[in-house]
Design a protein around this motif. Structure first.
Motif, PDB file in Angstrom:
ATOM      1  N   ILE A   1       0.719  -1.441   0.736  1.00 37.92           N
ATOM      2  CA  ILE A   1       0.090  -0.286   0.177  1.00 37.92           C
ATOM      3  C   ILE A   1       1.100   0.980   0.363  1.00 37.92           C
ATOM      4  CG2 ILE A   1      -1.878   1.061   1.387  1.00 37.92           C
ATOM      5  CD1 ILE A   1      -3.274  -1.181   2.180  1.00 37.92           C
ATOM      6  N   TYR A   2       0.628   2.192  -0.609  1.00 36.37           N
ATOM      7  CA  TYR A   2       1.817   3.664  -1.166  1.00 36.37           C
ATOM      8  C   TYR A   2       1.132   4.455  -0.317  1.00 36.37           C
ATOM      9  CZ  TYR A   2       3.309   0.341  -4.397  1.00 36.37           C
ATOM     10  OH  TYR A   2       4.029  -0.986  -4.941  1.00 36.37           O
ATOM     11  N   LYS A   3       2.057   5.811  -0.218  1.00 35.78           N
ATOM     12  CA  LYS A   3       1.760   6.627   0.611  1.00 35.78           C
ATOM     13  C   LYS A   3       0.172   7.833  -0.088  1.00 35.78           C
ATOM     14  CE  LYS A   3       4.093  10.686   2.901  1.00 35.78           C
ATOM     15  NZ  LYS A   3       3.963   9.991   4.073  1.00 35.78           N
ATOM     16  N   ASN A   4      -0.156   7.873   1.231  1.00 33.27           N
ATOM     17  CA  ASN A   4      -1.398   8.999   0.484  1.00 33.27           C
ATOM     18  C   ASN A   4      -2.784   7.613  -0.112  1.00 33.27           C
ATOM     19  OD1 ASN A   4      -0.143  11.536   1.646  1.00 33.27           O
ATOM     20  ND2 ASN A   4       0.853  11.618  -0.703  1.00 33.27           N
ATOM     21  N   GLU A   5      -2.451   6.525   0.261  1.00 31.82           N
ATOM     22  CA  GLU A   5      -3.944   6.115  -0.633  1.00 31.82           C
ATOM     23  C   GLU A   5      -4.719   6.120   0.272  1.00 31.82           C
ATOM     24  OE1 GLU A   5      -4.246   2.073  -3.337  1.00 31.82           O
ATOM     25  OE2 GLU A   5      -1.650   1.935  -2.314  1.00 31.82           O
ATOM     26  N   LEU A   6      -5.976   5.879  -0.433  1.00 28.50           N
ATOM     27  CA  LEU A   6      -7.028   5.637   0.640  1.00 28.50           C
ATOM     28  C   LEU A   6      -7.180   4.104   0.088  1.00 28.50           C
ATOM     29  CD1 LEU A   6     -10.247   7.358   0.901  1.00 28.50           C
ATOM     30  CD2 LEU A   6     -10.790   5.295   1.542  1.00 28.50           C
ATOM     31  N   PHE A   7      -7.037   2.929   1.259  1.00 25.13           N
ATOM     32  CA  PHE A   7      -6.866   1.310   0.775  1.00 25.13           C
ATOM     33  C   PHE A   7      -8.148   1.005   1.053  1.00 25.13           C
ATOM     34  CE2 PHE A   7      -6.028  -2.772   0.529  1.00 25.13           C
ATOM     35  CZ  PHE A   7      -5.650  -3.239  -0.822  1.00 25.13           C
ATOM     36  N   CYS A   8      -9.005   0.041   0.338  1.00 16.86           N
ATOM     37  CA  CYS A   8     -10.355  -0.511   1.321  1.00 16.86           C
ATOM     38  C   CYS A   8      -9.952  -2.119   1.097  1.00 16.86           C
ATOM     39  CB  CYS A   8     -11.370  -0.211   0.627  1.00 16.86           C
ATOM     40  SG  CYS A   8     -12.229   1.275   1.436  1.00 16.86           S
ATOM     41  N   LEU A   9     -10.049  -2.789   2.630  1.00 16.83           N
ATOM     42  CA  LEU A   9     -10.273  -3.819   2.286  1.00 16.83           C
ATOM     43  C   LEU A   9     -11.725  -4.577   2.745  1.00 16.83           C
ATOM     44  CD1 LEU A   9      -7.453  -4.453   5.306  1.00 16.83           C
ATOM     45  CD2 LEU A   9      -7.117  -5.818   3.024  1.00 16.83           C
ATOM     46  N   LEU A  10     -12.243  -5.033   1.516  1.00 16.10           N
ATOM     47  CA  LEU A  10     -13.727  -5.103   1.823  1.00 16.10           C
ATOM     48  C   LEU A  10     -13.860  -7.311   1.372  1.00 16.10           C
ATOM     49  CD1 LEU A  10     -16.493  -4.786   0.428  1.00 16.10           C
ATOM     50  CD2 LEU A  10     -15.591  -4.709  -1.875  1.00 16.10           C
ATOM     51  N   GLY A  11     -14.858  -7.292   2.160  1.00 17.12           N
ATOM     52  CA  GLY A  11     -14.957  -8.713   2.365  1.00 17.12           C
ATOM     53  C   GLY A  11     -16.187  -8.863   2.997  1.00 17.12           C
ATOM     54  N   GLY A  12     -16.959 -10.403   3.420  1.00 27.28           N
ATOM     55  CA  GLY A  12     -17.519 -10.622   4.533  1.00 27.28           C
ATOM     56  C   GLY A  12     -17.297 -11.291   5.926  1.00 27.28           C
ATOM     57  N   SER A  13     -18.323 -11.259   6.957  1.00 29.04           N
ATOM     58  CA  SER A  13     -18.212 -11.966   7.848  1.00 29.04           C
ATOM     59  C   SER A  13     -17.254 -12.964   7.763  1.00 29.04           C
ATOM     60  CB  SER A  13     -19.370 -11.905   8.798  1.00 29.04           C
ATOM     61  OG  SER A  13     -20.037 -10.560   9.103  1.00 29.04           O
ATOM     62  N   GLY A  14     -16.091 -12.512   8.541  1.00 25.01           N
ATOM     63  CA  GLY A  14     -15.162 -13.694   9.077  1.00 25.01           C
ATOM     64  C   GLY A  14     -14.270 -14.154   7.741  1.00 25.01           C
ATOM     65  N   SER A  15     -14.091 -12.954   6.776  1.00 25.37           N
ATOM     66  CA  SER A  15     -13.411 -13.265   5.171  1.00 25.37           C
ATOM     67  C   SER A  15     -12.248 -12.159   5.981  1.00 25.37           C
ATOM     68  CB  SER A  15     -13.032 -11.883   4.602  1.00 25.37           C
ATOM     69  OG  SER A  15     -13.487 -11.057   5.278  1.00 25.37           O
ATOM     70  N   GLY A  16     -11.549 -12.765   7.540  1.00 31.51           N
ATOM     71  CA  GLY A  16      -9.686 -12.098   7.980  1.00 31.51           C
ATOM     72  C   GLY A  16      -9.800 -10.307   7.630  1.00 31.51           C
ATOM     73  N   LYS A  17     -10.892  -9.565   7.034  1.00 29.77           N
ATOM     74  CA  LYS A  17     -10.522  -8.386   6.605  1.00 29.77           C
ATOM     75  C   LYS A  17      -9.920  -7.833   8.899  1.00 29.77           C
ATOM     76  CE  LYS A  17     -14.810  -6.977   6.231  1.00 29.77           C
ATOM     77  NZ  LYS A  17     -15.979  -8.671   7.067  1.00 29.77           N
ATOM     78  N   SER A  18     -10.697  -7.922   9.929  1.00 28.26           N
ATOM     79  CA  SER A  18     -10.322  -6.758  10.563  1.00 28.26           C
ATOM     80  C   SER A  18      -9.579  -7.942  11.273  1.00 28.26           C
ATOM     81  CB  SER A  18     -11.437  -7.211  11.705  1.00 28.26           C
ATOM     82  OG  SER A  18     -12.308  -6.186  11.049  1.00 28.26           O
ATOM     83  N   THR A  19      -8.697  -8.705  10.670  1.00 31.97           N
ATOM     84  CA  THR A  19      -7.650  -9.512  11.909  1.00 31.97           C
ATOM     85  C   THR A  19      -6.746  -9.028  11.253  1.00 31.97           C
ATOM     86  OG1 THR A  19      -9.254 -11.401  12.328  1.00 31.97           O
ATOM     87  CG2 THR A  19      -6.363 -11.588  12.079  1.00 31.97           C
TER      88      THR A  19
END
Length: 389
Positions: free
Chosen positions: A54-72
């Motif tokens: 991920i690069y400087k000044n990005e607004l990067f989104c991790l998109l996924g359903g429940s249990g996909s691992g994104k919050s972890t």
């Protein structure tokens, strides 16, 4: 055409480097490097060998359903969870062994976690005061930050005297006032109603652009990710299955999962009968016809594939169109009026249901189509994509 081929065709030359994003620049150094990160809880693998730049000044989104691992994964970046293996590198510094409060990172939680006994200004100032910043400097930075999030007149109010959108902006101001290099946001707009969420999305973009802080946002909401993100990483079962700009993820999904998860899509199963460098013919029992796509793929003869077509790309008419390819016949089974759009469900002779959306350009749309009308569906060869997985 695959998403990677699309990106290659739309990547400007190096003479235009100043006008292209960092992730497309040759030799650009990522600001955040996630290297082969795995997180296991006993026998369960929540994050499975993820590598991501991920690069400087990005607004990067991790998109996924429940249990996909994104919050972890987000919590590993913040230091609230330790990776089972792999590394997190922020601005060239390995975060191994560095506690959350010593990382150049702040995190905004879905619950906002405001102190109910403190007013708005004191909530925002809390972190600076804990660090012993001089009172004059604290007051100056709090005033500037509250003005930025349009809460300058509400500094004396308590959190229970604010709306949901205002509490969200207080939490954002508190997260940003310490000037982190990286801000992590876990479902930041999830507690807001639809209209307020849509308004706040643009406020969030404006604040991020003004401050130049790198944002990583976790969300399950596809529309939110499409609106906010410079790039999206779609997650499933602990793995990032596609990383690309929002329009590439939507128009050129690399798998059935991505096609179905991001937006609405019609999928037709079929067998490849001709695979040329610039076009594909698919024999589909579900469609009751041969389907033509104007890009080639790499696959075995007679391989089973799926052709994906978005509902808004399909034209609907009572008269048979002049085109001979990608033209199907069916009967309208359902109609949904959604204000700006009308949604039609058309059943083909095979029993396959096809979803079509059309904008409501005029107020009286009732004269166009009604239930049980016999209609034709058609689309251009460049409007669909072939998926092999």
């Amino acid at each position: 055409m695959t998403s990677s081929q699309f990106s290659e065709l739309h990547t400007p030359t190096m003479t235009q480097t100043a006008n292209i994003p960092l992730w497309k620049r040759e030799g650009a150094e990522p600001f955040l490097k996630i290297e082969n990160v795995t997180k296991k809880f006993g026998d369960f693998t929540a994050v499975d060998n993820i590598s991501l730049d991920i690069y400087k000044n990005e607004l990067f989104c991790l998109l996924g359903g429940s249990g996909s691992g994104k919050s972890t994964l987000l919590r590993i970046m913040a230091g609230f969870e330790s990776a089972t293996s792999g590394r997190i590198i922020i601005d060239g510094m390995d975060m191994a062994g560095i506690q959350p409060w010593n990382r150049p990172v702040n995190m905004m939680f879905q619950s906002y976690a405001l102190f109910p006994h403190l007013n708005v200004a004191d909530n925002v100032a809390f972190g600076l005061r804990r660090e012993g910043v001089a009172r004059s400097e604290v007051n100056k930075r709090v005033e500037k930050m509250l003005d930025m999030v349009q809460l300058g007149a509400l500094g004396k109010r308590k959190p229970n005297q604010l709306s949901g959108g205002q509490r969200q902006r207080v939490a954002l101001a508190r997260s940003l006032i310490k000037r982190p290099k990286l801000l992590l946001l876990d479902e930041p707009l999830g507690a807001l109603d639809k209209k307020l969420r849509e308004e706040t999305q643009f406020e969030l973009i404006n604040i991020q652009e003004e401050l130049g802080v790198t944002f990583v946002v976790v969300t399950h909401d596809q529309e939110e990710a499409m609106t906010l993100a410079t790039r999206i990483g779609v997650m499933n079962n602990g793995v990032i299955v596609q990383t690309a700009e929002p329009h590439v993820v939507y128009e050129y999904p690399n798998s059935r999962f991505v096609a179905e998860f991001v937006g609405s899509v019609n999928l037709f199963e079929g067998i490849i009968v001709e695979d040329l460098p610039d076009s594909v013919r698919i024999r589909s029992t579900e469609a009751g016809a041969e389907l033509h796509v104007n890009h080639g793929i790499s696959c075995a003869p007679n391989q089973v594939v799926h052709m994906a077509i978005r509902p808004e790309k399909i034209k609907i008419s009572r008269q048979k169109p002049e085109q001979n390819v990608n033209c199907l016949h069916g009967v309208i089974e359902d109609i949904a009026y959604m204000g700006s759009l009308s949604v039609f469900k058309v059943r083909l002779a095979s029993g396959k249901d096809v979803r079509i959306t059309q904008p409501n350009f005029v107020r009286d749309m009732g004269a166009r189509f009604t239930w049980h009308d016999s209609v034709y569906l058609s689309w251009d060869m460049d409007s669909s994509v072939v998926l092999t997985s």
